[in-house]
Design a protein around this motif. Structure first.
Motif, PDB file in Angstrom:
ATOM      1  N   ALA A  36       6.853   1.380 -11.334  1.00 21.82           N
ATOM      2  CA  ALA A  36       7.113  -0.041 -11.076  1.00 21.82           C
ATOM      3  C   ALA A  36       8.229  -0.557 -11.986  1.00 21.82           C
ATOM      4  O   ALA A  36       9.116  -1.297 -11.540  1.00 21.82           O
ATOM      5  N   ARG A  84       5.854  -7.638  -3.749  1.00 20.61           N
ATOM      6  CA  ARG A  84       5.972  -6.294  -4.323  1.00 20.61           C
ATOM      7  C   ARG A  84       6.556  -5.268  -3.362  1.00 20.61           C
ATOM      8  O   ARG A  84       6.782  -4.134  -3.752  1.00 20.61           O
ATOM      9  N   VAL A 117       1.709   1.210  -5.080  1.00 22.88           N
ATOM     10  CA  VAL A 117       2.330   0.113  -5.813  1.00 22.88           C
ATOM     11  C   VAL A 117       1.222  -0.735  -6.438  1.00 22.88           C
ATOM     12  O   VAL A 117       0.296  -1.145  -5.741  1.00 22.88           O
ATOM     13  N   THR A 129      -1.250  -4.026  -4.855  1.00 25.38           N
ATOM     14  CA  THR A 129      -1.145  -4.179  -3.400  1.00 25.38           C
ATOM     15  C   THR A 129      -2.450  -3.902  -2.677  1.00 25.38           C
ATOM     16  O   THR A 129      -2.545  -4.148  -1.466  1.00 25.38           O
TER      17      THR A 129
END
Length: 305
Positions: free
Chosen positions: A32, A65, A257, A260
């Motif tokens: 990330a 995101r 991710v 999420t």
């Protein structure tokens, strides 16, 4: 992790489940950070001429995101020819996160469309776009490895008349009836088969000819599997004779991710939603095709291509 995608090597030998979970969490956070910085400072185009088209969708707070998944695709060895992000919320579309504004300047296409649920990742494309080549679908909650798109493209060219997926299940059929979804098992071979069920979570490439036939089916999925795009796509592949092939005999798992998974379909799907959609979508003719035997005419025209 297949495809050479790992921030660091995992320890050899057995480790505790807790330690593995911590390692995966750290890996996701490092990824990330990497793609946050890329989004903030890179000016590299996300697409390149001659590549295949990648289509995906996002919704609600996940749009904050989704740039991380897109950046991971754009950082691959092979860039897509186009990346299209479909949004069905006018408020988000009119006030895009800065991360998506930056990506749009680098070539990301962001399109507004009606809400087709999970089918939004592919249906607006086949409805509105000229279908000139294969389409790769991706999810908005995964980090994709550098070789992800290159491998999909190469495997498609090797078997252009099959649906190729990173992850697939084997539809379990007993006494000519489809067993409950939770009884299905991961496909552990590369052989193409109508009984193989592609999972969109890892990425799938669909041949252009299949997409043109799929377009003819329109929105019939709303009557039988409105929340289960994988079911609809597989049922149509069976009906059109497109076998599904897993890209390798590994069960590929890509890092998720962070943040999420609070909003998604997985929880509702696992408590019976899948089985209802499967029951409403497949019929005797579909099962017979998967088994390679003849069958009487089906009786569910509303859910058929």
């Amino acid at each position: 992790m297949s495809g050479g995608f790992s921030v660091f090597s995992h320890p050899a030998g057995k480790t505790t489940r807790k330690r593995n979970k911590s390692i995966k969490k750290i890996e996701r956070l490092l990824l990330a950070c990497k793609f946050f910085l890329r989004n903030r400072f890179s000016s590299d185009p996300v697409c390149a001429k001659g590549g295949v088209t990648v289509s995906l969708t996002s919704h609600s707070t996940r749009t904050e995101r989704v740039y991380l998944a897109i950046e991971s695709i754009a950082a691959g060895i092979e860039k897509p020819g186009r990346i299209i992000l479909w949004l069905d919320d006018a408020r988000i579309f009119d006030d895009l996160p800065k991360s998506l504004q930056r990506l749009r300047k680098r070539g990301l296409e962001i399109r507004m469309c009606d809400n087709y649920g999970p089918h939004t990742k592919y249906y607006p494309f086949i409805k509105y776009e000229e279908i000139e080549g294969p389409l790769v679908t991706a999810d908005d909650d995964s980090f994709y490895p550098p070789t992800w798109l290159k491998r999909l493209h190469e495997e498609h060219e090797a078997t252009p008349k099959t649906v190729v997926a990173y992850k697939a299940l084997r539809v379990q059929i007993t006494n000519e009836r489809i067993e409950p979804y939770l009884n299905w098992r991961f496909c552990l071979e590369e052989k193409a088969d109508l009984q193989n069920f592609a999972l969109g979570v890892g990425g799938v490439v669909y041949p252009a000819a299949f997409l043109r036939r799929l377009k003819e089916a329109g929105t019939a999925f709303m009557a039988c599997c409105p929340r289960h795009d994988d079911v609809w796509l597989h049922a149509n592949a069976v009906r059109q004779g497109y076998e599904v092939r897993q890209i390798s005999n590994d069960v590929n798992h890509f890092p998720l991710v962070p943040g999420t998974q609070r909003i998604g379909l997985k929880n509702s799907n696992r408590i019976g939603g899948d089985d209802q959609a499967i029951s409403l979508t497949y019929d005797e003719a579909d099962i017979a095709k998967m088994l390679g035997v003849s069958s009487p005419a089906d009786g569910r025209e509303a859910c058929r291509a």
